[in-house]
Design an enzyme around this catalytic site. Sequence first.
Site, PDB file in Angstrom:
ATOM      1  N   ASP A  89      38.904  35.758  43.331  1.00  0.00           N
ATOM      2  CA  ASP A  89      37.934  34.859  42.742  1.00  0.00           C
ATOM      3  C   ASP A  89      37.897  35.729  41.621  1.00  0.00           C
ATOM      4  O   ASP A  89      38.665  36.286  41.073  1.00  0.00           O
ATOM      5  CB  ASP A  89      36.806  35.123  43.850  1.00  0.00           C
ATOM      6  CG  ASP A  89      35.471  34.256  43.100  1.00  0.00           C
ATOM      7  OD1 ASP A  89      35.566  32.901  43.430  1.00  0.00           O
ATOM      8  OD2 ASP A  89      34.643  34.675  42.539  1.00  0.00           O
ATOM      9  N   LYS A 122      32.914  34.825  51.925  1.00  0.00           N
ATOM     10  CA  LYS A 122      33.114  35.431  50.614  1.00  0.00           C
ATOM     11  C   LYS A 122      32.897  37.009  50.590  1.00  0.00           C
ATOM     12  O   LYS A 122      31.989  37.455  51.483  1.00  0.00           O
ATOM     13  CB  LYS A 122      32.054  34.578  49.745  1.00  0.00           C
ATOM     14  CG  LYS A 122      32.552  34.568  48.250  1.00  0.00           C
ATOM     15  CD  LYS A 122      33.401  33.526  48.033  1.00  0.00           C
ATOM     16  CE  LYS A 122      33.891  33.547  46.517  1.00  0.00           C
ATOM     17  NZ  LYS A 122      34.527  32.422  46.153  1.00  0.00           N
TER      18      LYS A 122
HETATM   19  N1  LIG Z   1      40.240  31.539  41.674  1.00  0.00           N
HETATM   20  C1  LIG Z   1      40.123  30.515  42.532  1.00  0.00           C
HETATM   21  O1  LIG Z   1      40.905  30.069  43.304  1.00  0.00           O
HETATM   22  C2  LIG Z   1      38.802  29.852  42.569  1.00  0.00           C
HETATM   23  C3  LIG Z   1      37.653  30.236  41.761  1.00  0.00           C
HETATM   24  N2  LIG Z   1      36.754  29.499  41.802  1.00  0.00           N
HETATM   25  C4  LIG Z   1      35.537  29.514  40.978  1.00  0.00           C
HETATM   26  O2  LIG Z   1      35.866  29.402  39.462  1.00  0.00           O
HETATM   27  C5  LIG Z   1      35.214  30.183  38.576  1.00  0.00           C
HETATM   28  C6  LIG Z   1      36.374  30.944  37.752  1.00  0.00           C
HETATM   29  O3  LIG Z   1      37.017  31.895  38.718  1.00  0.00           O
HETATM   30  P1  LIG Z   1      38.458  32.344  38.240  1.00  0.00           P
HETATM   31  O4  LIG Z   1      39.012  31.520  37.272  1.00  0.00           O
HETATM   32  O5  LIG Z   1      39.070  32.789  39.442  1.00  0.00           O
HETATM   33  O6  LIG Z   1      37.821  33.859  37.666  1.00  0.00           O
HETATM   34  P2  LIG Z   1      38.622  34.867  36.555  1.00  0.00           P
HETATM   35  O7  LIG Z   1      38.003  36.083  36.765  1.00  0.00           O
HETATM   36  O8  LIG Z   1      40.154  34.373  36.376  1.00  0.00           O
HETATM   37  O9  LIG Z   1      38.053  33.931  35.390  1.00  0.00           O
HETATM   38  C7  LIG Z   1      36.514  33.788  35.045  1.00  0.00           C
HETATM   39  C8  LIG Z   1      36.504  33.348  33.778  1.00  0.00           C
HETATM   40  O10 LIG Z   1      35.229  33.107  33.659  1.00  0.00           O
HETATM   41  C9  LIG Z   1      34.546  33.677  32.357  1.00  0.00           C
HETATM   42  N3  LIG Z   1      33.232  34.377  33.023  1.00  0.00           N
HETATM   43  C10 LIG Z   1      32.901  35.314  33.802  1.00  0.00           C
HETATM   44  N4  LIG Z   1      31.671  35.555  33.704  1.00  0.00           N
HETATM   45  C11 LIG Z   1      31.037  34.886  32.869  1.00  0.00           C
HETATM   46  C12 LIG Z   1      29.761  34.675  32.275  1.00  0.00           C
HETATM   47  N5  LIG Z   1      28.705  35.375  32.721  1.00  0.00           N
HETATM   48  N6  LIG Z   1      29.667  33.711  31.106  1.00  0.00           N
HETATM   49  C13 LIG Z   1      30.756  33.226  30.622  1.00  0.00           C
HETATM   50  N7  LIG Z   1      31.878  33.046  30.675  1.00  0.00           N
HETATM   51  C14 LIG Z   1      32.121  34.178  32.091  1.00  0.00           C
HETATM   52  C15 LIG Z   1      35.504  35.113  32.205  1.00  0.00           C
HETATM   53  O11 LIG Z   1      35.684  35.452  30.767  1.00  0.00           O
HETATM   54  C16 LIG Z   1      36.593  34.177  32.648  1.00  0.00           C
HETATM   55  O12 LIG Z   1      37.352  33.573  31.418  1.00  0.00           O
HETATM   56  C17 LIG Z   1      34.143  31.057  39.595  1.00  0.00           C
HETATM   57  O13 LIG Z   1      33.147  30.333  39.717  1.00  0.00           O
HETATM   58  C18 LIG Z   1      34.861  31.085  40.848  1.00  0.00           C
HETATM   59  O14 LIG Z   1      34.009  31.171  42.068  1.00  0.00           O
HETATM   60  C19 LIG Z   1      36.469  28.438  42.639  1.00  0.00           C
HETATM   61  C20 LIG Z   1      37.462  28.056  43.356  1.00  0.00           C
HETATM   62  C21 LIG Z   1      38.832  28.895  43.529  1.00  0.00           C
HETATM   63  O1  LIG Z   2      41.545  30.653  48.480  1.00  0.00           O
HETATM   64  C1  LIG Z   2      40.806  31.247  49.111  1.00  0.00           C
HETATM   65  O2  LIG Z   2      40.616  31.552  50.083  1.00  0.00           O
HETATM   66  C2  LIG Z   2      39.249  31.365  48.189  1.00  0.00           C
HETATM   67  C3  LIG Z   2      39.016  30.400  46.932  1.00  0.00           C
HETATM   68  C4  LIG Z   2      37.669  30.717  46.719  1.00  0.00           C
HETATM   69  O3  LIG Z   2      37.095  31.696  46.685  1.00  0.00           O
HETATM   70  C5  LIG Z   2      36.927  29.292  46.091  1.00  0.00           C
HETATM   71  O4  LIG Z   2      37.405  28.115  46.774  1.00  0.00           O
HETATM   72  O5  LIG Z   2      35.636  29.496  45.659  1.00  0.00           O
END
Ligand SMILES: NC(=O)C1=CN([C@@H]2O[C@H](COP(=O)(O)OP(=O)(O)OC[C@H]3O[C@@H](n4cnc5c(N)ncnc54)[C@H](O)[C@@H]3O)[C@@H](O)[C@H]2O)C=CC1
Ligand SMILES: O=C(O)CCC(=O)C(=O)O
Length: 500
Positions: free
Chosen positions: A218, A178
Amino acid sequence: MFWRKKPDVSAATSPTVPTEKAQQNMASSLSTSPLSPGSNLSFAVGGGSGPNVVREIDNFMDGLIRRNPHEPEFHQAVFEFAETVMPFYMDHQKYRSARILERMTEPDRIVSFRIVWEDDQGVPHANRGYRVQFNSSMGPYKGGLRFDPSVNASILKFLGFEQTFKNALTRLPMGGGKGGANFNPKGRSDAEIMRFCHAMMSELFRHIGESVDVPAGDIGVGAREIGFLFGKYKQLANHYTGGVLTGKGLSFGGSEIRKEATGYGVVVFAEDMLNKHGKSMKGKTVAISGSGNVAIYAVQRAMRMGAKVVTVSDSRGFAHIPDGINDDSFAILQDVKENRRASLSEFAKEARGVTYHAGKSPWSVPCVVGLPCATQNEVDETMASLMVKNGIECLAEGANMPLTAQAIHVLKDAGVIFGPAKAANAGGVGCSGLEQAQNAQRLIWNREQVEQELERIMRSIHEQCVSYAPVKNGVVDYQAGANIASFARVADSMVGYGYL
Ligand SMILES: NC(=O)C1=CN([C@@H]2O[C@H](COP(=O)(O)OP(=O)(O)OC[C@H]3O[C@@H](n4cnc5c(N)ncnc54)[C@H](O)[C@@H]3O)[C@@H](O)[C@H]2O)C=CC1
Ligand SMILES: O=C(O)CCC(=O)C(=O)O
């Protein structure tokens, strides 16, 4: 001490399954909450856990905290893992004698570097970038990049640790890593984001490669940022190697469904958990937090399954949609968040039947299924108790570690079906693995092919969890199942490599 015993090389050829004794150990350690009520020690193991297991967890955590001081998120992630894995670990001498648990909680390496970039006014800024290469036993390091002011070594170590085991569950050849930077992309222009990404890649390119380490998105990093990062890598390396980054645009080596994969996968996993317990998503009231990449596509997939999605949120508040998001309001949500990158309050102004609640979290809204998809530790013990009071039946973690350790115990003790992140949100990295496969083949699979393969991965993860999970009062303990199944996979590889 660490190196005293010889590795059990025979273990490498035989996959490990939980023995009857391990199942009993697990059942006893999981039969009561491990947190003593009122205890200030957030990692204190107490209650009715077997005394040997409790002592082992305590000793192990003491050592980990001593070696990694001031890293609360990393301690939390390891504790959540160790708490469920320890009985199994104690029952398998081949892992204990090789000190696998200590070894797998130490990252292979961490690089940290300066990123200097210029804003639109010509003012230079310096940020700190990182890549945590946690464990490559299962394949090249793989995991996202996060751009957020909160980014530090503790958060990235917790994420890299989790990623290692999540990736193992996909059964694709991916190790865990990461990275990211303490950069705040909010309010920055496209040109500023581009300059930041180019500056970051000027250093990061030395540490990555399609067979070395393959970053993706992420929080704060989506297709736009991956495009800038990939362009700079291509320029510096002077070759086009699609497989060095995933989440790329479709025109330059990206995969169908990658954008949707994490959110879709979470809902598929929740549906599988519900089905296993004789229930389904159809007609259920679903609360979702976040409105980013994961949340938006969890909303879409839940709607397609006939569920009623009543909340979404961002870091400033939440939107309440009592009658559920419909196609019209979903299109507005997508436009506000994906195109305009604006606040959810805009969504509430433009969509019908939506109210906005500034400074509040969505978890006070009653739901039957909860999908936290925002960030770590967004659900604490109090919120979990409120969810239970409001009748929640199932919760699947879309974000990484969105629940505190205490919150997980509140839900599990109340008989709520709980899907841990490393299983429930593995669809994103699973699809990244499929993107790497397409890049290696120099082929592009169609949407149906990728979607079918993604569903197969999610179903296989569900089966792996069930096959290793104890069952308590008729509810499958997916947390223990996911941790033990992935531990066994990573541990067997590490044992097979000898003392490395
Ligand atoms: N993008 C991906 O493929 C993956 C993401 N994740 C996890 O999912 C979660 C969301 O990631 P994404 O949707 O990709 O990011 P993103 O940047 O697209 O969205 C993040 C969301 O969380 C909200 N947020 C961020 N910090 C916050 C806080 N302190 N309090 C309340 N809301 C908050 C933001 O306003 C936004 O709606 C993270 O924990 C990330 O590690 C897990 C697996 C894969
Ligand atoms: O697609 C990836 O390689 C990473 C996805 C990711 O950051 C997560 O699973 O938390």
